[in-house]
Design an enzyme around this catalytic site. Structure first.
Site, PDB file in Angstrom:
ATOM      1  N   ASP A  13      26.330  13.587 -20.763  1.00  0.00           N
ATOM      2  CA  ASP A  13      24.911  13.614 -21.121  1.00  0.00           C
ATOM      3  C   ASP A  13      24.640  14.179 -22.505  1.00  0.00           C
ATOM      4  OD1 ASP A  13      24.145  12.507 -18.637  1.00  0.00           O
ATOM      5  OD2 ASP A  13      24.405  14.470 -17.715  1.00  0.00           O
ATOM      6  N   LYS A  16      25.232  10.104 -25.628  1.00  0.00           N
ATOM      7  CA  LYS A  16      26.115   9.001 -26.040  1.00  0.00           C
ATOM      8  C   LYS A  16      25.356   7.681 -26.072  1.00  0.00           C
ATOM      9  CE  LYS A  16      28.671   9.721 -22.400  1.00  0.00           C
ATOM     10  NZ  LYS A  16      28.099  10.949 -21.852  1.00  0.00           N
ATOM     11  N   GLY A  40      24.703   7.720 -16.678  1.00  0.00           N
ATOM     12  CA  GLY A  40      23.323   7.347 -16.972  1.00  0.00           C
ATOM     13  C   GLY A  40      23.140   7.507 -18.471  1.00  0.00           C
ATOM     14  N   HIS A  41      23.125   6.408 -19.184  1.00  0.00           N
ATOM     15  CA  HIS A  41      23.033   6.452 -20.652  1.00  0.00           C
ATOM     16  C   HIS A  41      21.635   6.010 -21.070  1.00  0.00           C
ATOM     17  CE1 HIS A  41      27.701   6.051 -21.015  1.00  0.00           C
ATOM     18  NE2 HIS A  41      27.314   7.143 -20.386  1.00  0.00           N
ATOM     19  N   GLN A 224      30.664   9.910 -19.141  1.00  0.00           N
ATOM     20  CA  GLN A 224      30.941  11.312 -18.829  1.00  0.00           C
ATOM     21  C   GLN A 224      31.402  12.053 -20.095  1.00  0.00           C
ATOM     22  OE1 GLN A 224      32.611   8.913 -16.289  1.00  0.00           O
ATOM     23  NE2 GLN A 224      30.516   8.917 -15.577  1.00  0.00           N
TER      24      GLN A 224
HETATM   25  P1  GDP Z   1      24.380  10.218 -22.180  1.00  0.00           P
HETATM   26  O1  GDP Z   1      24.781  10.162 -20.744  1.00  0.00           O
HETATM   27  O2  GDP Z   1      25.349  10.957 -23.033  1.00  0.00           O
HETATM   28  O3  GDP Z   1      24.012   8.892 -22.751  1.00  0.00           O
HETATM   29  O4  GDP Z   1      23.049  11.084 -22.222  1.00  0.00           O
HETATM   30  P2  GDP Z   1      21.775  10.933 -21.250  1.00  0.00           P
HETATM   31  O5  GDP Z   1      21.070   9.712 -21.612  1.00  0.00           O
HETATM   32  O6  GDP Z   1      22.151  11.122 -19.829  1.00  0.00           O
HETATM   33  O7  GDP Z   1      20.971  12.239 -21.694  1.00  0.00           O
HETATM   34  C1  GDP Z   1      20.561  12.457 -22.994  1.00  0.00           C
HETATM   35  C2  GDP Z   1      19.020  12.614 -22.998  1.00  0.00           C
HETATM   36  O8  GDP Z   1      18.631  13.195 -24.200  1.00  0.00           O
HETATM   37  C3  GDP Z   1      18.267  11.303 -22.913  1.00  0.00           C
HETATM   38  O9  GDP Z   1      17.081  11.505 -22.221  1.00  0.00           O
HETATM   39  C4  GDP Z   1      17.982  10.959 -24.366  1.00  0.00           C
HETATM   40  O10 GDP Z   1      16.829  10.169 -24.563  1.00  0.00           O
HETATM   41  C5  GDP Z   1      17.750  12.335 -24.929  1.00  0.00           C
HETATM   42  N1  GDP Z   1      18.126  12.505 -26.335  1.00  0.00           N
HETATM   43  C6  GDP Z   1      19.158  11.971 -27.019  1.00  0.00           C
HETATM   44  N2  GDP Z   1      19.230  12.475 -28.266  1.00  0.00           N
HETATM   45  C7  GDP Z   1      18.211  13.357 -28.365  1.00  0.00           C
HETATM   46  C8  GDP Z   1      17.769  14.245 -29.408  1.00  0.00           C
HETATM   47  O11 GDP Z   1      18.352  14.344 -30.469  1.00  0.00           O
HETATM   48  N3  GDP Z   1      16.695  15.035 -29.120  1.00  0.00           N
HETATM   49  C9  GDP Z   1      16.034  14.991 -27.938  1.00  0.00           C
HETATM   50  N4  GDP Z   1      14.993  15.808 -27.777  1.00  0.00           N
HETATM   51  N5  GDP Z   1      16.411  14.175 -26.956  1.00  0.00           N
HETATM   52  C10 GDP Z   1      17.501  13.381 -27.159  1.00  0.00           C
HETATM   53  P1  IMO Z   2      27.204  10.350 -18.282  1.00  0.00           P
HETATM   54  O1  IMO Z   2      28.007   9.127 -18.637  1.00  0.00           O
HETATM   55  C1  IMO Z   2      27.000  14.177 -16.264  1.00  0.00           C
HETATM   56  C2  IMO Z   2      29.579  14.727 -12.792  1.00  0.00           C
HETATM   57  C3  IMO Z   2      28.903  14.969 -11.455  1.00  0.00           C
HETATM   58  C4  IMO Z   2      29.930  15.872 -10.790  1.00  0.00           C
HETATM   59  C5  IMO Z   2      31.254  15.277 -11.285  1.00  0.00           C
HETATM   60  C6  IMO Z   2      31.928  14.331 -10.309  1.00  0.00           C
HETATM   61  O2  IMO Z   2      25.759  10.096 -18.115  1.00  0.00           O
HETATM   62  O3  IMO Z   2      27.528  11.478 -19.210  1.00  0.00           O
HETATM   63  P2  IMO Z   2      31.398  11.806  -9.665  1.00  0.00           P
HETATM   64  O4  IMO Z   2      30.200  11.191  -9.020  1.00  0.00           O
HETATM   65  O5  IMO Z   2      31.726  11.263 -11.010  1.00  0.00           O
HETATM   66  O6  IMO Z   2      32.593  11.845  -8.757  1.00  0.00           O
HETATM   67  O7  IMO Z   2      30.987  13.358  -9.865  1.00  0.00           O
HETATM   68  O8  IMO Z   2      30.965  14.597 -12.477  1.00  0.00           O
HETATM   69  N1  IMO Z   2      29.174  13.516 -13.511  1.00  0.00           N
HETATM   70  C7  IMO Z   2      28.373  13.513 -14.583  1.00  0.00           C
HETATM   71  N2  IMO Z   2      27.697  14.516 -15.178  1.00  0.00           N
HETATM   72  N3  IMO Z   2      26.933  12.942 -16.787  1.00  0.00           N
HETATM   73  C8  IMO Z   2      27.620  11.932 -16.228  1.00  0.00           C
HETATM   74  O9  IMO Z   2      27.716  10.719 -16.802  1.00  0.00           O
HETATM   75  C9  IMO Z   2      28.352  12.182 -15.043  1.00  0.00           C
HETATM   76  N4  IMO Z   2      29.114  11.429 -14.219  1.00  0.00           N
HETATM   77  C10 IMO Z   2      29.624  12.259 -13.293  1.00  0.00           C
HETATM   78  O10 IMO Z   2      27.666  15.600 -11.608  1.00  0.00           O
HETATM   79  O11 IMO Z   2      29.838  17.163 -11.300  1.00  0.00           O
HETATM   80 MG    MG Z   3      23.961  10.649 -18.923  1.00  0.00          MG
END
Ligand code: GDP
Ligand code: IMO
Ligand code: MG
Length: 424
Positions: A13, A16, A40-41, A224
C-alpha cells in the site's frame, strides 16, 4: 534496457498503483507477476478513483498490453467482476488484457480454508485478506494446483477438480467441521467462468520475451511489499508469494539479465495491514492523526491500516534484496502538519544494536527502535508542482531518507492525483 520492475519496499500500500499508472504512459506492456486479488492498487484520475485488484494498473491508459503473469493466482469471479466494472466505466479491457496459461486458479475451497485456518489460529492469526491466496499457492507448490491451461481442457479440468475436492472436502470436514463442496456446483460455475475468460488465456511468457526482443518497454507491477515477501518479510506474517523483485522473473518467465531497473515505492512513513511485528508503530494519538489524514484504510478489505514512522532498516533491507536502483516517496503531504518527524535509524535488542534487519520474529516483536528527529515543514505541499518548490525541511527530510537507505529518489508524490507528482 527497456524493462523495469516496480515494487513496494515496505508492507504494501505504498502507492504502487499510482506510480505504475504514471510509468505506464511510457510503457508498452504492464505485467502483474505475483499475488492475487489480495492486492488493491488505487489510481485517481481527475477525482475518479479506480481500485485494481488483479488487472495491471496500466489498463487505465489506452492501447497498453496488460498481462496477468504465471506467478499470479487468479480468482476468476474476481477477475470477471473487475473486467465488467472497468468496462462499464468505459475502460477497454477486452483487447488489452492477457492471462498466462500457467497462472493458478483460486477455488472456493481455497478461500474457505484461508478463513477457517485463520479462525483456528485465534490470537495467532496472520490477518490475511481471506481471499484464498495462501491455500492456492500451497496447492501450486504441492503440485496439485489447477492452472488456466487446465481450464481450457475440460477433461483435465474435471479430473483435477475431482481429485482436489476429494482431498479438500476430507480436510474441511474432518479438521474444520465444514460440510465441503459439491463437484457439480463448482464445475458448472467454473465452466461459466471459462466461457468469459478463455479468450484472454495465452502463452504470455513467449509474448513478453518477444516484446523484449523488439525493444518494447515492459513494466513489471509488484503487489504487496517487501516485508510481506514469503522469504524476506516478517515470516510468518507475510503473504505467500515473492513480492521482491526476483518474483518478476519467476512470475513472468523473463530471465534476470533482461531486467533493467528496479524502483522501490516507499511511503514517507510506514503502514501495514494485518498482524505481525511493526517496530515503529505509532501510539494511539499519532495513529489517529495520520490514519485520517492519509486515509489509511485497506483498499481490499477496508481494515484500518496500522501506521508508524519511516523505518530505515526495512527499506535498506528492501534495497538489498531487490537490488533497488531508485526510490519513489509517496504521501509526503500526509506529514505536512507535523512539528517534528522521526526516522528510525536502527533497532536495539536487549541493549545491543541490530546491524541488519533481524529474521527472528520474536526479536522483531521486541526490538526498540532508535530514532533521529527532524523538524517538520508545517505547510501544505499538496499543490506544489516541482521538487525545487518544496519547503526546505521537506527536502531535508527526503535527502536524509535517501542517504539512510542508500538509493536516489526519482519521484515524490504529494497527493493521489497524477498531477501531484514531482519528478526529479
Ligand atoms: P498500493 O497498493 O501500493 O497501490 O497502494 P493503495 O492504493 O492500496 O494505497 C495508497 C493510497 O494512497 C491510495 O488511496 C492512493 O490514492 C493514495 N495515494 C497515493 N499517493 C498519494 C500521495 O502522495 N498522497 C496522498 N495523500 N495519497 C496518496
Ligand atoms: P497491495 O498490493 C497490504 C497482507 C494481509 C496479511 C498478509 C497475508 O495493495 O500492497 P494474504 O491474504 O496475502 O494471505 O494476507 O498480507 N496483505 C496486504 N497488505 N497490501 C496488500 O496488497 C496486501 N496483500 C496482502 O493484510 O497481513
Ligand atoms: Mg494496496
Amino acid at each position: 534496457m527497456s524493462s523495469s520492475v516496480v515494487i513496494g519496499a515496505q508492507w504494501g500500500d505504498e502507492g504502487k498503483g499510482k506510480i505504475i499508472d504514471i510509468l505506464s504512459e511510457n510503457s508498452d506492456y504492464i505485467i502483474r507477476y505475483q499475488g492475487g486479488n489480495n492486492a488493491g492498487h488505487t489510481v485517481v484520475i481527475d477525482g475518479e478513483s479506480f481500485i485494481l485488484h488483479l488487472i495491471p494498473s496500466g489498463i487505465l491508459h489506452k492501447g497498453k498490453t496488460c498481462i496477468i503473469g504465471n506467478g499470479v493466482v487468479v480468482n476468476p469471479a474476481a477477475l470477471i467482476e473487475e473486467i465488467e466494472k472497468l468496462s462499464a466505466r468505459g475502460i477497454r479491457v477486452e483487447k488489452n488484457l492477457l492471462i498466462s496459461e500457467q497462472a493458478h486458479i483460486i477455488f472456493p475451497y481455497h478461500w474457505k480454508m484461508d478463513e477457517l485456518r485463520e479462525i483456528a489460529k485465534g490470537r495467532k492469526k496472520i490477518g490475511t485478506t481471506k481471499r484464498g491466496i495462501g491455500p492456492c499457492y500451497t496447492d501450486k507448490v504441492s503440485r496439485c494446483g489447477i492452472r488456466m491451461a487446465d481450464l481450457l481442457d475440460v477433461n483435465i479440468f474435471s479430473k483435477k477438480l475431482k481429485a482436489n475436492l476429494k482431498e479438500k472436502n476430507a480436510i474441511l470436514r474432518n479438521v474444520y467441521g465444514f460440510k465441503g463442496y459439491s463437484f457439480n456446483a463448482i464445475y458448472k460455475q467454473y465452466m461459466n467462468y471459462r466461457e468469459k475468460i478463455k479468450g484472454y488465456i495465452k502463452d504470455t511468457t513467449l509474448i513478453i520475451n518477444k516484446a523484449l526482443d523488439k525493444n518494447k518497454r515492459v513494466l513489471f507491477e509488484g503487489a504487496q511489499g517487501t516485508m510481506l515477501d514469503v522469504d524476506f518479510g516478517t515470516y510468518p506474517y507475510v503473504t505467500s508469494s515473492n513480492s521482491t523483485a526476483g518474483g518478476a522473473c519467476t512470475g513472468s518467465g523473463v530471465g534476470p539479465s533482461r531486467i533493467g531497473k528496479v524502483t522501490g515505492v516507499v511511503k514517507a512513513y510506514t503502514t501495514r495491514v494485518g498482524e505481525g511485528p511493526f517496530p515503529t508503530e505509532f501510539s494511539d494519538k499519532l495513529m489517529n492523526i495520520i490514519r485520517h489524514k492519509g486515509k489509511e484504510f485497506g483498499a481490499t478489505t477496508g481494515r484500518p491500516r496500522r501506521c508508524g514512522w519511516f523505518d530505515t532498516l526495512i527499506v535498506k533491507h528492501a534495497v538489498m534484496v531487490s537490488g533497488i536502483t531508485e526510490i519513489v516517496v509517496t504521501k509526503l503531504d500526509v506529514l505536512d502538519g507535523l512539528e517534528k518527524i522521526k526516522i528510525c535509524t536502527g533497532y536495539k535488542y536487549k541493549g545491543k544494536s541490530c546491524k541488519a534487519f533481524p529474521a527472528n520474529i520474536e526479536m522483531l516483536f521486541n526490538v526498540k527502535p532508535q530514532y533521529e528527529e527532524l523538524p517538520g515543514w508545517m505547510s501544505d505541499t499538496s499543490g506544489i508542482q516541482s521538487f525545487n518548490k518544496l519547503p526546505r525541511n521537506a527536502v531535508r527530510y527526503l535527502k536524509r531518507l535517501s542517504d539512510l537507505v542508500g538509493a536516489k529518489i526519482s519521484m515524490v508524490s504529494v497527493g493521489s492525483e497524477r498531477k501531484q507528482t514531482l519528478k526529479l
